[in-house]
Scaffold this motif. Sequence first.
Motif, mmCIF file in Angstrom:
data_model
loop_
_atom_site.group_PDB
_atom_site.id
_atom_site.type_symbol
_atom_site.label_atom_id
_atom_site.label_comp_id
_atom_site.label_asym_id
_atom_site.label_seq_id
_atom_site.Cartn_x
_atom_site.Cartn_y
_atom_site.Cartn_z
ATOM 1 N N HIS A 11 0.851 -1.184 0.000
ATOM 2 C CA HIS A 11 0.000 0.000 0.000
ATOM 3 C C HIS A 11 0.892 1.241 0.000
ATOM 4 O O HIS A 11 1.619 1.492 0.961
ATOM 5 C CB HIS A 11 -0.900 0.035 1.240
ATOM 6 C CG HIS A 11 -1.609 -1.254 1.517
ATOM 7 N ND1 HIS A 11 -2.279 -1.950 0.543
ATOM 8 C CD2 HIS A 11 -1.735 -1.971 2.670
ATOM 9 C CE1 HIS A 11 -2.796 -3.050 1.084
ATOM 10 N NE2 HIS A 11 -2.470 -3.083 2.355
ATOM 11 N N LEU A 12 0.854 1.992 -1.080
ATOM 12 C CA LEU A 12 1.693 3.178 -1.225
ATOM 13 C C LEU A 12 0.840 4.426 -1.070
ATOM 14 O O LEU A 12 -0.105 4.650 -1.837
ATOM 15 C CB LEU A 12 2.372 3.171 -2.596
ATOM 16 C CG LEU A 12 3.204 4.401 -2.966
ATOM 17 C CD1 LEU A 12 4.353 4.590 -1.979
ATOM 18 C CD2 LEU A 12 3.743 4.261 -4.389
ATOM 19 N N SER A 13 1.170 5.251 -0.077
ATOM 20 C CA SER A 13 0.443 6.507 0.143
ATOM 21 C C SER A 13 1.081 7.623 -0.686
ATOM 22 O O SER A 13 2.279 7.857 -0.603
ATOM 23 C CB SER A 13 0.476 6.889 1.623
ATOM 24 O OG SER A 13 -0.254 5.953 2.393
ATOM 25 N N VAL A 14 0.253 8.291 -1.469
ATOM 26 C CA VAL A 14 0.715 9.411 -2.309
ATOM 27 C C VAL A 14 -0.100 10.620 -1.884
ATOM 28 O O VAL A 14 -1.161 10.922 -2.424
ATOM 29 C CB VAL A 14 0.510 9.082 -3.799
ATOM 30 C CG1 VAL A 14 1.005 10.244 -4.655
ATOM 31 C CG2 VAL A 14 1.251 7.795 -4.167
ATOM 32 N N ASN A 15 0.390 11.290 -0.835
ATOM 33 C CA ASN A 15 -0.458 12.289 -0.164
ATOM 34 C C ASN A 15 0.319 13.457 0.455
ATOM 35 O O ASN A 15 -0.191 14.131 1.347
ATOM 36 C CB ASN A 15 -1.297 11.605 0.918
ATOM 37 C CG ASN A 15 -0.439 10.855 1.935
ATOM 38 O OD1 ASN A 15 0.759 11.072 2.039
ATOM 39 N ND2 ASN A 15 -1.057 9.953 2.679
ATOM 40 N N GLY A 16 1.541 13.666 0.009
ATOM 41 C CA GLY A 16 2.309 14.781 0.556
ATOM 42 C C GLY A 16 2.762 14.604 1.991
ATOM 43 O O GLY A 16 3.171 15.567 2.642
ATOM 44 N N GLY A 17 2.681 13.349 2.495
ATOM 45 C CA GLY A 17 3.114 13.079 3.862
ATOM 46 C C GLY A 17 1.993 13.070 4.892
ATOM 47 O O GLY A 17 2.249 12.970 6.088
ATOM 48 N N TYR A 18 0.765 13.161 4.449
ATOM 49 C CA TYR A 18 -0.399 13.271 5.354
ATOM 50 C C TYR A 18 -0.487 12.102 6.336
ATOM 51 O O TYR A 18 -0.917 12.270 7.471
ATOM 52 C CB TYR A 18 -1.666 13.370 4.513
ATOM 53 C CG TYR A 18 -2.954 13.543 5.282
ATOM 54 C CD1 TYR A 18 -3.202 14.696 6.014
ATOM 55 C CD2 TYR A 18 -3.940 12.564 5.257
ATOM 56 C CE1 TYR A 18 -4.382 14.872 6.709
ATOM 57 C CE2 TYR A 18 -5.127 12.720 5.935
ATOM 58 C CZ TYR A 18 -5.353 13.878 6.659
ATOM 59 O OH TYR A 18 -6.543 14.039 7.344
ATOM 60 N N THR A 19 -0.075 10.902 5.915
ATOM 61 C CA THR A 19 -0.201 9.738 6.799
ATOM 62 C C THR A 19 1.163 9.228 7.277
ATOM 63 O O THR A 19 1.330 8.038 7.521
ATOM 64 C CB THR A 19 -0.948 8.600 6.088
ATOM 65 O OG1 THR A 19 -0.335 8.342 4.816
ATOM 66 C CG2 THR A 19 -2.413 8.953 5.875
#
Length: 258
Positions: free
Chosen positions: A247-255
């Motif tokens: 699972h790769l988060s692409v969110n600017g560091g939000y998580t």
Amino acid sequence: MNDSTFSLSNRQVIVTGAGQGIGRALGEAIVQLGGRVVAVDLNAEALANLREALGPDRCATVAGSVADPAVAQQAIEAGVAAFGNVNGLVNNAGVTRTGMIDKMSIDAWQTVIDVHLSGSFYFLQALGRHLIARGKEGASSSGAIVNISSDAGRRGTIGQINYGTAKAGVLGMTMCAAREWARHDIRVNTVGFGVVETPMTETIRGEKFRDTYLQQIPLGRWGAAEEVVRPVCFLLSDAASYVTGQHLSVNGGYTIGL
């Protein structure tokens, strides 16, 4: 390693929700990297526009709802007819129906579950069946699937329990399929987006919520559709040949930290 490692010249990819926003940007990126696209969307006019932009030799289209299992099979058939094979999928289609838990209607709940969770399953199952059947015939069964999730599926969200539940379910779907289909060389991963500048996020990016969200994003800005599709293309490519069930988060560091 060379640039060809990141090429998608060997990929024929179904992209759901391809008529606008992230889906359209993804279709464009896949073609730029040498791949071919089977674009699926409810909006037939948007699909026709996309096909004209990408070229009929690079883009086939299927108009219909991802909540209809028959549309998933139609997408496989369209890809085989146009390109000879389908070996990639991005489950991107999405809708929102907001409402607090105690006030949410059954219809609002079911609509979001049907599109995000059941729809993703229908397309994942259809492609898996196609690839496994190819393998039994002596052809390659190799494939790459990317399910699109969201921060809502990892952190929860207020006013969208239907959406958060569906996106959390996508994570489980990814892990189960990755384990079952590894022996067929079918890789399955998830990309979870944060707030991306698309029509679906207009409310969050509006004056009422803007500052609250931006303060929680270390990079301090919204994502652009053109930049968040790049990690998806990576997972579709041979550069990610040893990556599955992730699972790769692409969110600017939000998580960060989750």
